[in-house]
Design a protein around this motif. Structure first.
Motif, PDB file in Angstrom:
ATOM      1  N   PRO A 278       0.798  -1.231   0.000  1.00 28.91           N
ATOM      2  CA  PRO A 278       0.000   0.000   0.000  1.00 28.91           C
ATOM      3  C   PRO A 278       0.834   1.285   0.000  1.00 28.91           C
ATOM      4  O   PRO A 278       0.270   2.374  -0.071  1.00 28.91           O
ATOM      5  N   CYS A 279       2.171   1.149   0.065  1.00 29.38           N
ATOM      6  CA  CYS A 279       3.001   2.362   0.156  1.00 29.38           C
ATOM      7  C   CYS A 279       2.927   3.201  -1.127  1.00 29.38           C
ATOM      8  O   CYS A 279       2.850   4.429  -1.067  1.00 29.38           O
ATOM      9  N   CYS A 282       0.226   5.673  -1.114  1.00 28.70           N
ATOM     10  CA  CYS A 282      -0.105   6.252   0.201  1.00 28.70           C
ATOM     11  C   CYS A 282       0.127   7.762   0.194  1.00 28.70           C
ATOM     12  O   CYS A 282       1.121   8.242  -0.346  1.00 28.70           O
ATOM     13  N   LEU A 284       1.103   9.485   2.533  1.00 26.02           N
ATOM     14  CA  LEU A 284       2.256   9.840   3.375  1.00 26.02           C
ATOM     15  C   LEU A 284       3.587   9.392   2.790  1.00 26.02           C
ATOM     16  O   LEU A 284       4.627   9.585   3.424  1.00 26.02           O
ATOM     17  N   LEU A 285       3.544   8.775   1.609  1.00 27.60           N
ATOM     18  CA  LEU A 285       4.787   8.215   1.051  1.00 27.60           C
ATOM     19  C   LEU A 285       5.900   9.266   0.986  1.00 27.60           C
ATOM     20  O   LEU A 285       7.050   8.982   1.291  1.00 27.60           O
ATOM     21  N   CYS A 288       7.132   9.501   4.644  1.00 31.78           N
ATOM     22  CA  CYS A 288       7.487   8.212   5.263  1.00 31.78           C
ATOM     23  C   CYS A 288       8.593   7.523   4.469  1.00 31.78           C
ATOM     24  O   CYS A 288       9.556   7.029   5.041  1.00 31.78           O
ATOM     25  N   GLY A 290       8.163   4.790   2.874  1.00 32.46           N
ATOM     26  CA  GLY A 290       7.791   3.379   2.657  1.00 32.46           C
ATOM     27  C   GLY A 290       8.155   2.471   3.823  1.00 32.46           C
ATOM     28  O   GLY A 290       7.948   1.276   3.765  1.00 32.46           O
ATOM     29  N   ARG A 291       8.671   3.015   4.868  1.00 33.89           N
ATOM     30  CA  ARG A 291       9.001   2.321   6.110  1.00 33.89           C
ATOM     31  C   ARG A 291       9.980   1.154   5.964  1.00 33.89           C
ATOM     32  O   ARG A 291      11.113   1.248   6.310  1.00 33.89           O
ATOM     33  N   TYR A 307      -0.044  -4.315   9.078  1.00 35.95           N
ATOM     34  CA  TYR A 307       0.454  -3.201   8.260  1.00 35.95           C
ATOM     35  C   TYR A 307      -0.223  -1.897   8.701  1.00 35.95           C
ATOM     36  O   TYR A 307       0.409  -0.852   8.821  1.00 35.95           O
ATOM     37  N   CYS A 311       1.483   1.579  10.053  1.00 31.33           N
ATOM     38  CA  CYS A 311       1.190   2.893   9.455  1.00 31.33           C
ATOM     39  C   CYS A 311       0.587   3.845  10.477  1.00 31.33           C
ATOM     40  O   CYS A 311       0.811   5.052  10.408  1.00 31.33           O
ATOM     41  N   VAL A 314       3.354   5.577  12.141  1.00 33.06           N
ATOM     42  CA  VAL A 314       3.990   6.567  11.248  1.00 33.06           C
ATOM     43  C   VAL A 314       3.121   7.825  11.194  1.00 33.06           C
ATOM     44  O   VAL A 314       3.592   8.954  11.344  1.00 33.06           O
TER      45      VAL A 314
END
Ligand code: SF4
Ligand code: SF4
Length: 355
Positions: A278-279, A282, A284-285, A288, A290-291, A307, A311, A314
C-alpha cells in the motif's frame, strides 16, 4: 552506495526480540578479501557498515578489511566487546551505532543482566578515541517507555544521537492484543516526547532524536523522502558467502537475494526495486518513504491489520511533528536554533529514521 558487511552470523548475546546467533548455511566469511576489494573498487563512494551477528567477534577480520579497502566505515555493534578495537581503528569510523534499549532495567530485561553496564563502560572508553557520531540504537518493545528511555539515553552525555526502531514481532499476524495496547502507550509517549523536544529547542538545544530530526527535515524542506533505509535503492547487504541481499536482517529469504560480489556490479544493483502497495499510493509516502522494504515484500506475514498498525505509528509521528512545525520554523527564524541542526544524517548511517 552503502553496504552492510556481515562478518559473522554469531552473536555473544541472545536478546529476547532477536534470539542471538542465527543458524545459517554460511556462518563466517568464506570469500577471499580480494573478491570483496574488487567488487567495492567499482563503487566511487562506498560506505561499509560492519554488521553481524556481532561484528566485533571478528575484530581481526574487520581491521584487515579496513586496511585493504578504501571506504567510509560504520560499525553497528552491541557494544559489549567494543574495547577490543584498537584506538587507531576506532578513530577511523564515521559512525558507531551501539544497541542499547534505554534505562538499565529495560536494556537488561531484553539483552541480559549486566549488559547495560558493560555497554556504558565501553561507550565511555570508546569516546576517548572516537570523535565521530555515536548513536544509541534502541529497539522499542513491550517493556519500553519511549519517553523515559529515549530521554534517559539522550541525557547520559555519551551519545550524539538516539534512534529507535519498533520490534517487528509486535506486528506479526496482525499484532496481539498486548501489542496493540502497548502501541497506544507508545503513541502517547511520542506525543510527550515531541513536546519535550520542542521545549528544549526554546532554550536553543535540539536533542538528537533521529526520527524527529529526519522527519522534521522532510517537513521543513518538502523534499520527498526515498525509502529511508535505502534497501534496494543504494543500500545492500553482503552475506558471509558473498551473496548480496536487499537488506541484512533476512538473508535466508530467496526473494531478498539480488546478486553476488563475484558476478554483480554495484551499478546493476542500484534502484533494483522499491516498495509496492500500500506504500506506492499512500498519501504519506513523500514523508514516510515506505518504512520497510522487507515487510512490504512479505506483507502477508503481518497481514492487513499488522500493516495498518505500523502505518498508524507513522501517521501519529508525522501528525505530532507537523503540529510542532510552525513553532520550530519560528525558532529557526528567530535564530534560537539553526536550520542546519536538521541536516542529518549527512550519509545513510544505518538509521531508518521512521521507527
Ligand atoms: S505510512 Fe504506511 S503505507 Fe504509507 S508509506 Fe509509510 S509504511 Fe507505507
Ligand atoms: S527497514 Fe526493513 S528493508 Fe530496511 S534495512 Fe530494516 S529490515 Fe531491511
Amino acid at each position: 552506495m552503502h553496504y552492510h558487511l556481515l562478518l559473522t552470523q554469531r552473536c555473544n548475546l541472545a536478546c529476547s526480540y532477536c534470539g542471538g546467533t542465527r543458524e545459517a548455511e554460511h556462518m563466517e566469511v568464506e570469500y577471499p578479501l580480494e573478491a570483496l576489494r574488487s567488487f567495492i573498487a567499482k563503487d566511487s563512494e562506498p560506505v561499509i557498515a560492519f554488521y553481524g551477528g556481532e561484528p566485533t567477534l571478528r575484530v581481526e577480520l574487520m581491521e584487515e578489511v579496513m586496511d585493504t579497502i578504501k571506504a567510509t566505515y560504520i560499525l553497528h555493534t552491541n557494544g559489549t566487546l567494543l574495547h577490543r578495537i584498537k584506538p587507531g581503528y576506532l578513530r577511523r569510523f564515521h559512525t558507531i551505532l551501539i544497541s542499547i534499549d534505554g534505562r538499565r532495567e529495560v536494556t537488561d530485561a531484553y539483552r541480559g543482566r549486566g549488559v547495560y553496564d558493560r555497554i556504558i563502560r565501553n561507550a565511555r572508553l570508546a569516546r576517548r578515541h572516537f570523535h565521530g557520531d555515536l548513536i544509541a540504537r534502541m529497539v522499542a518493545s513491550l517493556r519500553s517507555d519511549i519517553y523515559r528511555d529515549a530521554l534517559h539515553l539522550a541525557g547520559l552525555g555519551i551519545f550524539d544521537h538516539v534512534h529507535w526502531q519498533l520490534d517487528f514481532e509486535l506486528f506479526w499476524d496482525g499484532g496481539s492484543e498486548a501489542a496493540r495496547e502497548w502501541l497506544r502507550s507508545y503513541n502517547a509517549g511520542i506525543t510527550r516526547l515531541v513536546r519535550r523536544w520542542v521545549e528544549e529547542m526554546r532554550s536553543g538545544r535540539v536533542l538528537g532524536f533521529v526520527p524527529f530530526i529526519g522527519v522534521t527535515r522532510t517537513l521543513l524542506t518538502r523534499e520527498p523522502a526515498k525509502l529511508r533505509c535505502g534497501a534496494g535503492v543504494d543500500f545492500f547487504a553482503i552475506s558471509p558467502s558473498g551473496e548480496i541481499t536487499l537488506c541484512p536482517v533476512t538473508p535466508e529469504y530467496g526473494f531478498m537475494r539480488v546478486g553476488s560480489i563475484f558476478d554483480t556490479s554495484p551499478e546493476e544493483l542500484r534502484n533494483c526495486t522499491s516498495p509496492g502497495e500500500p506504500c506506492a499510493s499512500c498519501d504519506l509516502l513523500w514523508v514516510c518513504g515506505g518504512r520497510c522494504l522487507f515487510i512490504n515484500l512479505a506483507k502477508e506475514w503481518v497481514g492487513e491489520q499488522g500493516y495498518a498498525l505500523i502505518c498508524s505509528t507513522v501517521r501519529h509521528l508525522v501528525n505530532e511533528l507537523s503540529a510542532a512545525l510552525p513553532e520550530i520554523e519560528g525558532l529557526i527564524e528567530e535564530g534560537v536554533i539553526s536550520k542546519e541542526a536538521f541536516d542529518y544524517p549527512e550519509i545513510n548511517n544505518d538509521c531508518e529514521v521512521i521507527p
